[in-house]
Design an enzyme around this catalytic site. Sequence first.
Site, PDB file in Angstrom:
ATOM      1  N   VAL A  44      38.965  25.150  72.767  1.00 30.29           N
ATOM      2  CA  VAL A  44      39.383  23.861  73.330  1.00 30.29           C
ATOM      3  C   VAL A  44      40.905  23.784  73.410  1.00 30.29           C
ATOM      4  CG1 VAL A  44      39.251  21.356  73.094  1.00 30.29           C
ATOM      5  CG2 VAL A  44      37.273  22.760  72.510  1.00 30.29           C
ATOM      6  N   CYS A  45      41.579  24.241  72.368  1.00 30.38           N
ATOM      7  CA  CYS A  45      43.045  24.221  72.366  1.00 30.38           C
ATOM      8  C   CYS A  45      43.607  25.096  73.476  1.00 30.38           C
ATOM      9  CB  CYS A  45      43.575  24.702  71.015  1.00 30.38           C
ATOM     10  SG  CYS A  45      43.016  23.705  69.619  1.00 30.38           S
TER      11      CYS A  45
END
Length: 197
Positions: A89-90
């Site tokens: 996600v990052c």
Amino acid sequence: MNMMRALLFAALLTIVPVWLPAQETPIPQERIFETGSLPPLDSSLKVKVGDPAPDFSLPTIDGRTVTLAEFRGKKNVVLSFIPAAWTPVCSGQWPGYNIVQDKFDQAKTQLVGISVDNVPTLHAWVQEMGGVWFPVASDFYPHGRLAEALGILRSTGEAERSLFLIDKQGIIRYIDVHDINSRPDLGPLMRAMQELK
């Protein structure tokens, strides 16, 4: 024409998460660490909208230091905390901000990316992603000092995925402590930035 631009921008805000889903990052999937489920833990916000933001001085991946004080009276600031480099996600969230750099510029707002990872780790990860336009800072030592001051440091050592919009006077105007497994929607943040104009 302005109405057309506004409608186009509104449409963009609804599709940005689709453009850069977490699994379609510039980094090959086999290089990204799969975290598994990360349910909310025991962090508890220590600030609220209307509070002064704690000042900070953090090293960045380009060898300088970034502080909140340097923007006082000049620019609003968005602090974008991520839990960990090299995670799915990052690796989609920060490159996604490259698409809307002009919106930050128009709102006279400086984005600062922050993680509790150390500088070399962040440097290697950002380079692998192809770079970002905003400063990337390390809250590594003393570990998570800024994250702790804001109340977003987990007992496991990661920061919550969160956004803080701070005005030119150093007052917090918007907070989003987000599900660690998904990217925050840009729409509410952009609207909060526009309100500060």
